[in-house]
Design a protein around this motif. Structure first.
Motif, PDB file in Angstrom:
ATOM      1  N   ALA A 203       0.829  -1.209   0.000  1.00  0.00           N
ATOM      2  CA  ALA A 203       0.000   0.000   0.000  1.00  0.00           C
ATOM      3  C   ALA A 203       0.864   1.258   0.000  1.00  0.00           C
ATOM      4  O   ALA A 203       0.568   2.226  -0.713  1.00  0.00           O
ATOM      5  CB  ALA A 203      -0.934  -0.003   1.207  1.00  0.00           C
ATOM      6  N   LYS A 204       1.943   1.249   0.787  1.00  0.00           N
ATOM      7  CA  LYS A 204       2.859   2.400   0.802  1.00  0.00           C
ATOM      8  C   LYS A 204       3.521   2.581  -0.561  1.00  0.00           C
ATOM      9  O   LYS A 204       3.580   3.694  -1.086  1.00  0.00           O
ATOM     10  CB  LYS A 204       3.943   2.217   1.868  1.00  0.00           C
ATOM     11  CG  LYS A 204       3.523   2.561   3.248  1.00  0.00           C
ATOM     12  CD  LYS A 204       4.693   2.721   4.200  1.00  0.00           C
ATOM     13  CE  LYS A 204       5.830   1.781   3.958  1.00  0.00           C
ATOM     14  NZ  LYS A 204       6.907   1.879   4.920  1.00  0.00           N
ATOM     15  N   LEU A 205       4.026   1.501  -1.119  1.00  0.00           N
ATOM     16  CA  LEU A 205       4.698   1.559  -2.409  1.00  0.00           C
ATOM     17  C   LEU A 205       3.742   2.065  -3.487  1.00  0.00           C
ATOM     18  O   LEU A 205       4.094   2.948  -4.275  1.00  0.00           O
ATOM     19  CB  LEU A 205       5.238   0.175  -2.778  1.00  0.00           C
ATOM     20  CG  LEU A 205       5.988   0.071  -4.090  1.00  0.00           C
ATOM     21  CD1 LEU A 205       7.266   0.907  -4.045  1.00  0.00           C
ATOM     22  CD2 LEU A 205       6.316  -1.377  -4.392  1.00  0.00           C
ATOM     23  N   LYS A 206       2.525   1.533  -3.496  1.00  0.00           N
ATOM     24  CA  LYS A 206       1.532   1.937  -4.489  1.00  0.00           C
ATOM     25  C   LYS A 206       1.186   3.413  -4.349  1.00  0.00           C
ATOM     26  O   LYS A 206       1.078   4.134  -5.339  1.00  0.00           O
ATOM     27  CB  LYS A 206       0.277   1.078  -4.313  1.00  0.00           C
ATOM     28  CG  LYS A 206      -0.773   1.284  -5.357  1.00  0.00           C
ATOM     29  CD  LYS A 206      -1.909   0.303  -5.135  1.00  0.00           C
ATOM     30  CE  LYS A 206      -3.054   0.552  -6.083  1.00  0.00           C
ATOM     31  NZ  LYS A 206      -4.177  -0.342  -5.806  1.00  0.00           N
ATOM     32  N   ARG A 207       1.049   3.891  -3.106  1.00  0.00           N
ATOM     33  CA  ARG A 207       0.707   5.293  -2.870  1.00  0.00           C
ATOM     34  C   ARG A 207       1.830   6.220  -3.329  1.00  0.00           C
ATOM     35  O   ARG A 207       1.583   7.243  -3.962  1.00  0.00           O
ATOM     36  CB  ARG A 207       0.412   5.525  -1.394  1.00  0.00           C
ATOM     37  CG  ARG A 207      -0.074   6.934  -1.122  1.00  0.00           C
ATOM     38  CD  ARG A 207      -0.691   7.068   0.222  1.00  0.00           C
ATOM     39  NE  ARG A 207      -1.854   6.215   0.335  1.00  0.00           N
ATOM     40  CZ  ARG A 207      -2.640   6.191   1.388  1.00  0.00           C
ATOM     41  NH1 ARG A 207      -2.396   6.964   2.421  1.00  0.00           N
ATOM     42  NH2 ARG A 207      -3.683   5.386   1.444  1.00  0.00           N
ATOM     43  N   PHE A 208       3.077   5.866  -3.036  1.00  0.00           N
ATOM     44  CA  PHE A 208       4.194   6.722  -3.430  1.00  0.00           C
ATOM     45  C   PHE A 208       4.473   6.647  -4.931  1.00  0.00           C
ATOM     46  O   PHE A 208       4.958   7.601  -5.521  1.00  0.00           O
ATOM     47  CB  PHE A 208       5.443   6.397  -2.621  1.00  0.00           C
ATOM     48  CG  PHE A 208       5.341   6.831  -1.188  1.00  0.00           C
ATOM     49  CD1 PHE A 208       4.986   8.123  -0.859  1.00  0.00           C
ATOM     50  CD2 PHE A 208       5.586   5.938  -0.164  1.00  0.00           C
ATOM     51  CE1 PHE A 208       4.885   8.534   0.458  1.00  0.00           C
ATOM     52  CE2 PHE A 208       5.493   6.338   1.167  1.00  0.00           C
ATOM     53  CZ  PHE A 208       5.142   7.639   1.473  1.00  0.00           C
ATOM     54  N   GLN A 209       4.174   5.520  -5.551  1.00  0.00           N
ATOM     55  CA  GLN A 209       4.374   5.408  -6.996  1.00  0.00           C
ATOM     56  C   GLN A 209       3.378   6.265  -7.769  1.00  0.00           C
ATOM     57  O   GLN A 209       3.684   6.752  -8.848  1.00  0.00           O
ATOM     58  CB  GLN A 209       4.248   3.958  -7.451  1.00  0.00           C
ATOM     59  CG  GLN A 209       5.458   3.128  -7.153  1.00  0.00           C
ATOM     60  CD  GLN A 209       5.286   1.681  -7.573  1.00  0.00           C
ATOM     61  OE1 GLN A 209       4.172   1.187  -7.712  1.00  0.00           O
ATOM     62  NE2 GLN A 209       6.401   0.991  -7.755  1.00  0.00           N
ATOM     63  N   THR A 210       2.195   6.439  -7.226  1.00  0.00           N
ATOM     64  CA  THR A 210       1.168   7.224  -7.918  1.00  0.00           C
ATOM     65  C   THR A 210       1.271   8.719  -7.636  1.00  0.00           C
ATOM     66  O   THR A 210       0.582   9.505  -8.260  1.00  0.00           O
ATOM     67  CB  THR A 210      -0.242   6.745  -7.526  1.00  0.00           C
ATOM     68  OG1 THR A 210      -0.412   6.866  -6.118  1.00  0.00           O
ATOM     69  CG2 THR A 210      -0.472   5.317  -7.961  1.00  0.00           C
ATOM     70  N   THR A 211       2.155   9.121  -6.723  1.00  0.00           N
ATOM     71  CA  THR A 211       2.333  10.530  -6.401  1.00  0.00           C
ATOM     72  C   THR A 211       3.222  11.177  -7.455  1.00  0.00           C
ATOM     73  O   THR A 211       4.340  10.732  -7.686  1.00  0.00           O
ATOM     74  CB  THR A 211       2.967  10.694  -5.003  1.00  0.00           C
ATOM     75  OG1 THR A 211       2.152  10.029  -4.043  1.00  0.00           O
ATOM     76  CG2 THR A 211       3.085  12.161  -4.630  1.00  0.00           C
ATOM     77  N   GLU A 212       2.704  12.229  -8.095  1.00  0.00           N
ATOM     78  CA  GLU A 212       3.455  12.946  -9.119  1.00  0.00           C
ATOM     79  C   GLU A 212       4.534  13.816  -8.473  1.00  0.00           C
ATOM     80  O   GLU A 212       4.288  14.465  -7.469  1.00  0.00           O
ATOM     81  CB  GLU A 212       2.513  13.837  -9.930  1.00  0.00           C
ATOM     82  CG  GLU A 212       1.475  13.065 -10.728  1.00  0.00           C
ATOM     83  CD  GLU A 212       2.070  12.358 -11.926  1.00  0.00           C
ATOM     84  OE1 GLU A 212       3.062  12.877 -12.485  1.00  0.00           O
ATOM     85  OE2 GLU A 212       1.553  11.287 -12.285  1.00  0.00           O
ATOM     86  N   THR A 213       5.715  13.815  -9.053  1.00  0.00           N
ATOM     87  CA  THR A 213       6.807  14.675  -8.590  1.00  0.00           C
ATOM     88  C   THR A 213       7.719  15.005  -9.757  1.00  0.00           C
ATOM     89  O   THR A 213       7.871  14.205 -10.680  1.00  0.00           O
ATOM     90  CB  THR A 213       7.613  14.021  -7.452  1.00  0.00           C
ATOM     91  OG1 THR A 213       8.597  14.932  -7.012  1.00  0.00           O
ATOM     92  CG2 THR A 213       8.250  12.721  -7.879  1.00  0.00           C
ATOM     93  N   GLU A 214       8.291  16.199  -9.706  1.00  0.00           N
ATOM     94  CA  GLU A 214       9.248  16.598 -10.732  1.00  0.00           C
ATOM     95  C   GLU A 214      10.679  16.318 -10.284  1.00  0.00           C
ATOM     96  O   GLU A 214      11.606  16.458 -11.061  1.00  0.00           O
ATOM     97  CB  GLU A 214       9.082  18.081 -11.039  1.00  0.00           C
ATOM     98  CG  GLU A 214       7.742  18.408 -11.674  1.00  0.00           C
ATOM     99  CD  GLU A 214       7.577  19.890 -11.945  1.00  0.00           C
ATOM    100  OE1 GLU A 214       8.582  20.629 -11.840  1.00  0.00           O
ATOM    101  OE2 GLU A 214       6.457  20.294 -12.258  1.00  0.00           O
TER     102      GLU A 214
END
Length: 143
Positions: free
Chosen positions: A82-93
């Motif tokens: 769940a943590k990995l999935k949440r951070f993977q979907t977070t957009e960042t430049e």
């Protein structure tokens, strides 16, 4: 999990895990090992300052030690996924991040109610506490 089995429970939980706050996920991950330990006695402190003891769930007796460990491992795996999935979907430049080495040795309790704000009489709810974190983000322009 104890009533329906961990496979069915975690399968159903996966459907709503993206809607839960991160604090709840961290709390579930931290409490998993203690909750499934048949010999553990949990102690909590209420908001009024009373200390209460919570005995283990009686349904734990229906499972062997290996089965309970499998449940703990399944909760950890769900939590990490769940943590990995949440951070993977977070957009960042940003392309990289620097974390100061001394930050790896600072324990910060998240969601452990018995050792956070209820035990600290000098910190009121809603107070802002300063936390020094050094983060250097390497931008595209500097590369």
């Amino acid at each position: 999990m104890l009533r329906f089995g961990y496979a069915q429970t975690l399968e159903t939980f996966e459907e709503v895990v993206d809607q839960l706050p991160m604090r709840l996920l961290v709390s579930l991950g931290n409490a998993a090992e203690i909750y499934f330990d048949e010999d553990a006695i949990r102690s909590i402190q209420t908001i009024t300052g009373l200390r209460k003891t919570i005995n283990h769930n009686k349904l734990l007796a229906l499972y062997s030690c290996e089965e309970r460990q499998q449940m703990v491992d399944a909760v950890y795996a769900m939590y990490k996924h769940a943590k990995l999935k949440r951070f993977q979907t977070t957009e960042t430049e940003s392309k990289s991040i620097y974390i100061a080495p001394e930050l790896f040795d600072i324990p910060i309790n998240v969601g452990d109610r018995s050792s956070t704000i209820q035990d600290t009489s000098c910190a009121l709810i809603g107070i802002t506490l300063l936390l020094a974190i050094i983060i250097v983000i390497k931008s595209k322009a500097s590369t």
